[in-house]
Write a protein that holds these residues in place. Structure first.
Motif, short mmCIF file in Angstrom:
data_model
loop_
_atom_site.label_atom_id
_atom_site.label_comp_id
_atom_site.label_asym_id
_atom_site.label_seq_id
_atom_site.Cartn_x
_atom_site.Cartn_y
_atom_site.Cartn_z
N THR A 177 3.56 -4.67 4.40
CA THR A 177 2.97 -5.54 5.41
C THR A 177 1.56 -5.95 5.02
O THR A 177 1.18 -7.12 5.14
CB THR A 177 2.96 -4.83 6.78
N LEU A 178 0.77 -4.98 4.54
CA LEU A 178 -0.61 -5.29 4.16
C LEU A 178 -0.66 -6.18 2.92
O LEU A 178 -1.50 -7.08 2.82
CB LEU A 178 -1.38 -4.00 3.91
N ALA A 179 0.25 -5.94 1.99
CA ALA A 179 0.27 -6.77 0.78
C ALA A 179 0.62 -8.22 1.10
O ALA A 179 0.20 -9.14 0.39
CB ALA A 179 1.28 -6.20 -0.22
N GLY A 180 1.36 -8.41 2.17
CA GLY A 180 1.76 -9.76 2.54
C GLY A 180 0.93 -10.38 3.63
O GLY A 180 1.38 -11.35 4.27
N LEU A 181 -0.27 -9.86 3.86
CA LEU A 181 -1.10 -10.43 4.91
C LEU A 181 -1.34 -11.92 4.67
O LEU A 181 -1.86 -12.33 3.64
CB LEU A 181 -2.46 -9.72 4.99
N ALA A 182 -0.94 -12.69 5.65
CA ALA A 182 -1.24 -14.12 5.63
C ALA A 182 -1.79 -14.44 7.00
O ALA A 182 -1.10 -14.30 8.00
CB ALA A 182 0.03 -14.93 5.35
N PRO A 183 -3.04 -14.83 7.09
CA PRO A 183 -3.66 -14.98 8.39
C PRO A 183 -3.05 -16.09 9.23
O PRO A 183 -2.50 -17.05 8.70
CB PRO A 183 -5.12 -15.29 8.05
N ASP A 189 -3.60 8.66 5.52
CA ASP A 189 -2.65 7.62 5.13
C ASP A 189 -3.15 6.22 5.45
O ASP A 189 -3.06 5.30 4.63
CB ASP A 189 -1.30 7.86 5.81
N LEU A 190 -3.66 6.02 6.67
CA LEU A 190 -4.10 4.68 7.05
C LEU A 190 -5.33 4.22 6.27
O LEU A 190 -5.35 3.09 5.77
CB LEU A 190 -4.33 4.61 8.57
N PRO A 191 -6.37 5.06 6.13
CA PRO A 191 -7.50 4.62 5.31
C PRO A 191 -7.11 4.31 3.86
O PRO A 191 -7.62 3.36 3.26
CB PRO A 191 -8.47 5.81 5.38
N GLN A 192 -6.19 5.11 3.28
CA GLN A 192 -5.77 4.85 1.91
C GLN A 192 -5.01 3.53 1.81
O GLN A 192 -5.19 2.77 0.85
CB GLN A 192 -4.91 6.01 1.41
N ALA A 193 -4.16 3.26 2.81
CA ALA A 193 -3.42 2.01 2.79
C ALA A 193 -4.36 0.81 2.91
O ALA A 193 -4.19 -0.21 2.22
CB ALA A 193 -2.40 1.99 3.94
N ALA A 194 -5.38 0.93 3.77
CA ALA A 194 -6.34 -0.16 3.94
C ALA A 194 -7.16 -0.37 2.67
O ALA A 194 -7.43 -1.50 2.26
CB ALA A 194 -7.25 0.13 5.13
N ALA A 195 -7.55 0.74 2.04
CA ALA A 195 -8.38 0.65 0.83
C ALA A 195 -7.63 0.05 -0.34
O ALA A 195 -8.25 -0.43 -1.30
CB ALA A 195 -8.91 2.03 0.47
N ALA A 196 -6.31 0.08 -0.29
CA ALA A 196 -5.50 -0.42 -1.40
C ALA A 196 -5.37 -1.94 -1.39
O ALA A 196 -4.71 -2.51 -2.27
CB ALA A 196 -4.12 0.21 -1.37
N ARG A 249 -9.62 -3.15 9.58
CA ARG A 249 -10.18 -2.12 10.44
C ARG A 249 -9.06 -1.21 10.92
O ARG A 249 -7.90 -1.61 10.98
CB ARG A 249 -10.91 -2.74 11.62
N ILE A 250 -9.44 0.00 11.30
CA ILE A 250 -8.46 0.98 11.77
C ILE A 250 -8.83 1.39 13.19
O ILE A 250 -9.96 1.84 13.44
CB ILE A 250 -8.42 2.21 10.85
N ALA A 251 -7.89 1.21 14.11
CA ALA A 251 -8.11 1.58 15.50
C ALA A 251 -7.88 3.07 15.69
O ALA A 251 -7.28 3.75 14.86
CB ALA A 251 -7.19 0.77 16.41
#
Length: 256
Positions: A56-62, A87-94, A101-103
């Motif tokens: 999902t993050l790799a395919g971010l299209a705004p 897990d969430l911070p690592q996914a965001a950092a990738a 941002r992480i809620a």
């Protein structure tokens, strides 16, 4: 800021082999979209289900007019633990160059208690049950080795007890922590509480929720699922993260 100019909301579910879990999460996200028309809402799973969060993050299209790569990860998790902290911070950092941002996790929060009470009522809980000396409640959670996760569950149990009129509510766990749900049922029984309900502190159906429900000698509530209070809470966590991301809040607390 108009909804279509805001960062994408990425709801992060754990994932489950139970087919109903994915259906439940999708229904919840439909409620979120109804509450915030125009907001781009997407889904990513930590494991077991598609789409996976990394994909999902790799395919971010705004959405139109949204900032490039801007997103808020809103975990559909009920307390702190490994997934939230690592897990969430690592996914965001990738995702290089993205503004992610992480809620905060959903719990503890009064809106979760509202949903828990509603599910108990659906299962047969009556207003007078909270004043009975024979009644008790086990708050059945997934469990984690992280002590902060257990602290969050106990906090929710205390709020639920107050909301139900002071009936004893014991937090218990399906894995990784104690007491187990059957052990909590036995402990309440030893205190003379023979009408014991299980409040299902799970976001969606799954093996842990089913096992926990099977331990009740009286009534078992359904998981929180697509309850309207959960949809409102998800948006609240999203809005909070736009002001102060959860990771930043944790850094501030650690340095205080």
């Amino acid at each position: 800021m108009p909804p279509n100019e805001r960062p994408i909301l990425v709801a992060v579910a754990h994932g489950s082999r139970e087919p109903r879990a994915l259906h439940t999460v999708l229904e919840l996200l439909d409620r979120v979209r109804e509450l915030r028309p125009g907001l781009d809402v997407r889904l990513g799973h930590i494991e077991l289900n598609q789409p996976l969060l990394d994909d999902t993050l790799a395919g971010l299209a705004p959405a139109p007019h949204a900032r490039d790569g801007a997103a808020v990860l809103v975990p559909l998790l009920l307390g702190r633990g490994y997934h939230i902290k690592y897990d969430l911070p690592q996914a965001a950092a990738a995702v290089p160059g993205a503004d992610i941002r992480i809620a905060a996790p959903l719990g503890p929060h009064p809106l979760l208690v509202e949903a828990l009470c509603s599910r108990l009522a659906d299962a047969g809980w009556q207003p007078g049950d909270g004043t009975s000396r024979s009644t008790g409640v086990v708050l059945a959670a997934a469990g984690s080795r992280d002590p902060e996760s257990a602290a969050d569950a106990r906090s929710t149990a205390a709020m639920l007890s107050e909301r139900l009129g002071g009936v004893p509510v014991v937090a218990a766990y399906a894995s990784a922590a104690s007491p187990t749900v059957p052990a909590a049922v036995r402990a309440l029984t030893a205190r003379g509480r023979h009408r014991i309900a299980v409040a299902s502190y799970f976001a969606a159906p799954g093996l842990f929720a089913a096992r926990s429900a099977a331990a009740t000698p009286w009534i078992a509530a359904a998981p929180l699922g697509a309850h309207p209070a959960l949809a409102r809470l998800l948006l609240q966590r999203y809005d909070e993260a736009l002001t102060a991301p959860y990771a930043a809040q944790r850094r501030e607390l650690a340095s205080a």
